[in-house]
Design a protein around this motif. Sequence first.
Motif, PDB file in Angstrom:
ATOM      1  N   ASP A 257       0.915  -1.139  -0.048  1.00 22.17           N
ATOM      2  CA  ASP A 257       0.051   0.213  -0.027  1.00 22.17           C
ATOM      3  C   ASP A 257       0.933   1.156  -0.123  1.00 22.17           C
ATOM      4  OD1 ASP A 257      -1.803   1.962   0.161  1.00 22.17           O
ATOM      5  OD2 ASP A 257      -2.618   1.256   2.155  1.00 22.17           O
ATOM      6  N   GLY A 258       1.361   1.654  -1.217  1.00 19.84           N
ATOM      7  CA  GLY A 258       2.126   2.747  -1.256  1.00 19.84           C
ATOM      8  C   GLY A 258       3.830   2.198  -1.194  1.00 19.84           C
ATOM      9  N   ASP A 259       4.586   3.088  -1.028  1.00 16.63           N
ATOM     10  CA  ASP A 259       5.827   2.604  -0.993  1.00 16.63           C
ATOM     11  C   ASP A 259       6.490   1.958   0.333  1.00 16.63           C
ATOM     12  OD1 ASP A 259       6.339   3.777  -3.451  1.00 16.63           O
ATOM     13  OD2 ASP A 259       6.994   5.814  -2.717  1.00 16.63           O
ATOM     14  N   LYS A 260       5.804   2.349   1.424  1.00 14.08           N
ATOM     15  CA  LYS A 260       6.312   1.906   2.820  1.00 14.08           C
ATOM     16  C   LYS A 260       5.265   1.159   3.485  1.00 14.08           C
ATOM     17  CE  LYS A 260       9.382   5.994   3.475  1.00 14.08           C
ATOM     18  NZ  LYS A 260       9.555   6.984   4.252  1.00 14.08           N
ATOM     19  N   PHE A 261       4.011   0.927   3.101  1.00 17.75           N
ATOM     20  CA  PHE A 261       3.091   0.609   3.902  1.00 17.75           C
ATOM     21  C   PHE A 261       2.352  -0.705   3.333  1.00 17.75           C
ATOM     22  CE2 PHE A 261       3.187   4.941   5.024  1.00 17.75           C
ATOM     23  CZ  PHE A 261       3.360   4.975   6.133  1.00 17.75           C
ATOM     24  N   TYR A 262       1.677  -1.590   4.159  1.00 21.72           N
ATOM     25  CA  TYR A 262       1.212  -2.825   3.687  1.00 21.72           C
ATOM     26  C   TYR A 262      -0.386  -2.714   4.301  1.00 21.72           C
ATOM     27  CZ  TYR A 262       5.497  -4.601   2.027  1.00 21.72           C
ATOM     28  OH  TYR A 262       6.846  -4.864   1.556  1.00 21.72           O
ATOM     29  N   ALA A 263      -1.129  -3.442   3.520  1.00 21.04           N
ATOM     30  CA  ALA A 263      -2.753  -3.571   3.910  1.00 21.04           C
ATOM     31  C   ALA A 263      -2.840  -4.941   4.102  1.00 21.04           C
ATOM     32  CB  ALA A 263      -3.438  -3.018   3.001  1.00 21.04           C
ATOM     33  N   LEU A 264      -3.923  -5.324   4.954  1.00 19.85           N
ATOM     34  CA  LEU A 264      -4.259  -6.662   5.314  1.00 19.85           C
ATOM     35  C   LEU A 264      -5.346  -7.184   3.869  1.00 19.85           C
ATOM     36  CD1 LEU A 264      -5.156  -6.554   9.081  1.00 19.85           C
ATOM     37  CD2 LEU A 264      -3.323  -8.050   7.743  1.00 19.85           C
ATOM     38  N   LEU A 265      -5.055  -8.048   3.269  1.00 19.75           N
ATOM     39  CA  LEU A 265      -5.884  -8.690   2.270  1.00 19.75           C
ATOM     40  C   LEU A 265      -7.181  -9.408   3.180  1.00 19.75           C
ATOM     41  CD1 LEU A 265      -3.650 -10.525  -0.256  1.00 19.75           C
ATOM     42  CD2 LEU A 265      -4.960  -8.276  -0.416  1.00 19.75           C
ATOM     43  N   PRO A 266      -8.429  -9.574   2.490  1.00 22.91           N
ATOM     44  CA  PRO A 266      -9.366  -9.798   3.049  1.00 22.91           C
ATOM     45  C   PRO A 266      -9.202 -11.692   3.261  1.00 22.91           C
ATOM     46  CG  PRO A 266     -10.212  -8.627   1.236  1.00 22.91           C
ATOM     47  CD  PRO A 266      -8.830  -8.790   1.184  1.00 22.91           C
ATOM     48  N   PRO A 267      -9.468 -12.020   4.303  1.00 29.24           N
ATOM     49  CA  PRO A 267      -9.241 -13.580   4.889  1.00 29.24           C
ATOM     50  C   PRO A 267      -9.644 -14.428   3.777  1.00 29.24           C
ATOM     51  CG  PRO A 267     -10.236 -12.338   6.604  1.00 29.24           C
ATOM     52  CD  PRO A 267     -10.437 -11.581   5.384  1.00 29.24           C
ATOM     53  N   GLU A 268     -10.630 -14.391   3.035  1.00 31.25           N
ATOM     54  CA  GLU A 268     -11.043 -15.265   1.982  1.00 31.25           C
ATOM     55  C   GLU A 268      -9.844 -15.319   0.822  1.00 31.25           C
ATOM     56  OE1 GLU A 268     -13.418 -11.823   0.886  1.00 31.25           O
ATOM     57  OE2 GLU A 268     -12.700 -12.610   2.589  1.00 31.25           O
ATOM     58  N   GLN A 269      -9.511 -14.292   0.381  1.00 34.41           N
ATOM     59  CA  GLN A 269      -8.199 -14.076  -0.792  1.00 34.41           C
ATOM     60  C   GLN A 269      -6.960 -14.608  -0.272  1.00 34.41           C
ATOM     61  OE1 GLN A 269      -7.708 -10.291  -2.385  1.00 34.41           O
ATOM     62  NE2 GLN A 269     -10.031  -9.678  -2.245  1.00 34.41           N
ATOM     63  N   VAL A 270      -6.879 -14.558   1.259  1.00 34.27           N
ATOM     64  CA  VAL A 270      -5.624 -15.236   1.729  1.00 34.27           C
ATOM     65  C   VAL A 270      -5.639 -16.701   1.338  1.00 34.27           C
ATOM     66  CG1 VAL A 270      -4.284 -15.724   3.739  1.00 34.27           C
ATOM     67  CG2 VAL A 270      -5.086 -13.335   3.498  1.00 34.27           C
ATOM     68  N   ALA A 271      -6.831 -17.430   1.886  1.00 33.91           N
ATOM     69  CA  ALA A 271      -7.075 -18.779   1.792  1.00 33.91           C
ATOM     70  C   ALA A 271      -7.021 -19.314   0.282  1.00 33.91           C
ATOM     71  CB  ALA A 271      -8.562 -19.059   2.283  1.00 33.91           C
ATOM     72  N   GLU A 272      -7.605 -18.453  -0.365  1.00 34.25           N
ATOM     73  CA  GLU A 272      -7.471 -18.959  -1.940  1.00 34.25           C
ATOM     74  C   GLU A 272      -6.084 -18.775  -2.539  1.00 34.25           C
ATOM     75  OE1 GLU A 272      -9.952 -16.036  -3.582  1.00 34.25           O
ATOM     76  OE2 GLU A 272     -12.000 -16.898  -2.926  1.00 34.25           O
ATOM     77  N   LYS A 273      -5.172 -17.541  -2.143  1.00 35.32           N
ATOM     78  CA  LYS A 273      -3.882 -17.710  -2.538  1.00 35.32           C
ATOM     79  C   LYS A 273      -3.100 -18.868  -2.088  1.00 35.32           C
ATOM     80  CE  LYS A 273      -1.378 -13.653  -2.699  1.00 35.32           C
ATOM     81  NZ  LYS A 273      -0.922 -12.432  -2.309  1.00 35.32           N
ATOM     82  N   LEU A 274      -3.195 -19.233  -0.697  1.00 35.78           N
ATOM     83  CA  LEU A 274      -2.624 -20.593  -0.052  1.00 35.78           C
ATOM     84  C   LEU A 274      -2.837 -21.593  -0.959  1.00 35.78           C
ATOM     85  CD1 LEU A 274      -2.853 -19.504   3.788  1.00 35.78           C
ATOM     86  CD2 LEU A 274      -0.723 -19.713   2.186  1.00 35.78           C
ATOM     87  N   ASN A 275      -4.299 -21.689  -1.320  1.00 36.68           N
ATOM     88  CA  ASN A 275      -4.602 -22.871  -2.121  1.00 36.68           C
ATOM     89  C   ASN A 275      -4.132 -22.888  -3.287  1.00 36.68           C
ATOM     90  OD1 ASN A 275      -6.770 -25.243  -1.857  1.00 36.68           O
ATOM     91  ND2 ASN A 275      -7.320 -24.040  -3.620  1.00 36.68           N
ATOM     92  N   SER A 276      -4.121 -21.879  -4.087  1.00 35.29           N
ATOM     93  CA  SER A 276      -3.431 -21.818  -5.347  1.00 35.29           C
ATOM     94  C   SER A 276      -1.967 -22.244  -5.302  1.00 35.29           C
ATOM     95  CB  SER A 276      -3.635 -20.443  -5.898  1.00 35.29           C
ATOM     96  OG  SER A 276      -2.962 -20.366  -7.145  1.00 35.29           O
ATOM     97  N   LEU A 277      -1.295 -21.766  -4.216  1.00 33.92           N
ATOM     98  CA  LEU A 277       0.056 -21.993  -4.029  1.00 33.92           C
ATOM     99  C   LEU A 277       0.563 -23.512  -3.756  1.00 33.92           C
ATOM    100  CD1 LEU A 277       1.440 -19.013  -1.873  1.00 33.92           C
ATOM    101  CD2 LEU A 277       2.198 -19.726  -4.113  1.00 33.92           C
ATOM    102  N   LEU A 278      -0.429 -24.103  -2.902  1.00 34.32           N
ATOM    103  CA  LEU A 278      -0.178 -25.428  -2.889  1.00 34.32           C
ATOM    104  C   LEU A 278      -0.507 -26.455  -4.049  1.00 34.32           C
ATOM    105  CD1 LEU A 278       0.265 -24.737   0.104  1.00 34.32           C
ATOM    106  CD2 LEU A 278      -1.037 -26.914   0.827  1.00 34.32           C
ATOM    107  N   MET A 279      -1.794 -26.071  -4.642  1.00 31.32           N
ATOM    108  CA  MET A 279      -2.125 -26.997  -5.719  1.00 31.32           C
ATOM    109  C   MET A 279      -1.163 -26.729  -6.823  1.00 31.32           C
ATOM    110  SD  MET A 279      -4.648 -28.351  -4.687  1.00 31.32           S
ATOM    111  CE  MET A 279      -4.888 -29.395  -6.080  1.00 31.32           C
ATOM    112  N   SER A 280      -0.472 -25.666  -7.078  1.00 32.75           N
ATOM    113  CA  SER A 280       0.515 -25.660  -8.099  1.00 32.75           C
ATOM    114  C   SER A 280       1.640 -26.258  -7.969  1.00 32.75           C
ATOM    115  CB  SER A 280       0.787 -24.148  -8.179  1.00 32.75           C
ATOM    116  OG  SER A 280       1.453 -23.693  -7.261  1.00 32.75           O
ATOM    117  N   ASP A 281       2.083 -26.659  -6.728  1.00 27.63           N
ATOM    118  CA  ASP A 281       3.180 -27.663  -6.515  1.00 27.63           C
ATOM    119  C   ASP A 281       2.848 -28.890  -6.492  1.00 27.63           C
ATOM    120  OD1 ASP A 281       5.426 -28.719  -5.595  1.00 27.63           O
ATOM    121  OD2 ASP A 281       6.046 -27.324  -4.040  1.00 27.63           O
ATOM    122  N   THR A 282       3.076 -29.767  -7.405  1.00 30.93           N
ATOM    123  CA  THR A 282       2.566 -31.002  -7.750  1.00 30.93           C
ATOM    124  C   THR A 282       3.432 -32.291  -6.859  1.00 30.93           C
ATOM    125  OG1 THR A 282       4.235 -31.308  -9.281  1.00 30.93           O
ATOM    126  CG2 THR A 282       1.933 -30.950  -9.994  1.00 30.93           C
TER     127      THR A 282
END
Length: 421
Positions: A257-282
């Motif tokens: 979020d800008g040059d120095k700051f970070y924002a929290l993603l919605p929890p459901e998006q975090v779960a989807e990103k983690l699921n995508s990472l695991l499923m992409s690794d056979t």
Amino acid sequence: MAEGRQAEARVELKFGAIQKVLVVDDSRLQRRILKASLKKWGFEVLEADSGDAAIEICADDPPDLVLSDWVMPGMSGLDFCRAFRALDNDQYSYFILLTSKSEKQEVARGLDAGADDFLIKPLGAEELRARISAGARILDMQRELSEKNRIIESALKNLRVAHDAIDKDLIQARKMQESLVPELTGEFGKSKISMLLKPCGHIGGDLVGMFSPGANRLGFYSIDVSGHGITSAMMTARLGGYLSSNHFERNVALQKDGDKFYALLPPEQVAEKLNSLLMSDTAVEEYFTMAYATIDLRNGLLQVVQAGHPHPLVLRRDGSTEFLGQGGLPIGLLADASFQKVETYLQPGDKLLLYSDGFTECSLADGSLLDEDGLRRMALDCAHGRSGSEFLDDMFWRLTQEMAPGGGMDDDVSAVFFEYN
């Protein structure tokens, strides 16, 4: 030379382990008679005219078989047998007492002294050979068993060395796993987070954590990887990197979020990103359950995603309780899995408990499971006058007290306790 080799072959064929025989008798004639038969059968024969002389021979060069007269001047055959058994010999030797005594009481005395068999004088050559053959079979079995025990002992020694090396590595691995959760408590204004992580072995498959990218913004989670042991522990290390509290640029739950700051993603998006990472690794076959929550400390807005993890428990200030979530799929099972978040507001004094199924699926003394009702009861009892780490420590202590006797922990136990103020 040829006759000697034939004799040795006969010994090996007929008498197995018995090759060297010691004849002990104060009668020279009796020794000569016995020696003649033994030599004819191919044995190496040693002689002694007394128990004392026999002990000296046995101490230096123990025989496979001892034929000893019972009645001798000085040390009797019975005393010699006791002294012989007291010697520190690596291999067992068969002992036959030669006697004219046939009473059961005398036989019992001989057995107590360590004799294996008896021959009644006068001796018959065929009976002597038969008794020696019987003794040879026993010695063969005993020495075969000793060899097998030696092999087993050697294997066990090697296993102990390997076990110690593995144990040392696991202890080091546990230290590394503990480093994934550097601090078990954190204060954010007047609010507080406390965490509990108790693996059932050296290492486990549970993980808890928290991170705050800025004032009034907080994320925390409870994860349970499938299975146990090293593979699960390696997965927790990987997940600890995905949800790092020290390296926000690597944390999949955060967005620049800008040059120095970070924002929290919605929890459901975090779960989807983690699921995508695991499923992409056979190469990864493991999956995990997760309860991940974010809280806006300014207004108490709580957002939670429940991915196959036990239902988060809200303890309200007024004494009421509420389980959140609809269950959901574990992460890493289906490529197109979707996840839903649940929203609620916490009021000052409310508390939230995330926990692994090491709590609810714990086997109790009566054979039942703790389940959600038992967890609710336990949490309400512990909440009276306790907060933070003291609350979690009391929860874990009560759990161990209610476990089935002798059962021990058969699953990792972990929890995150958030107190909103």
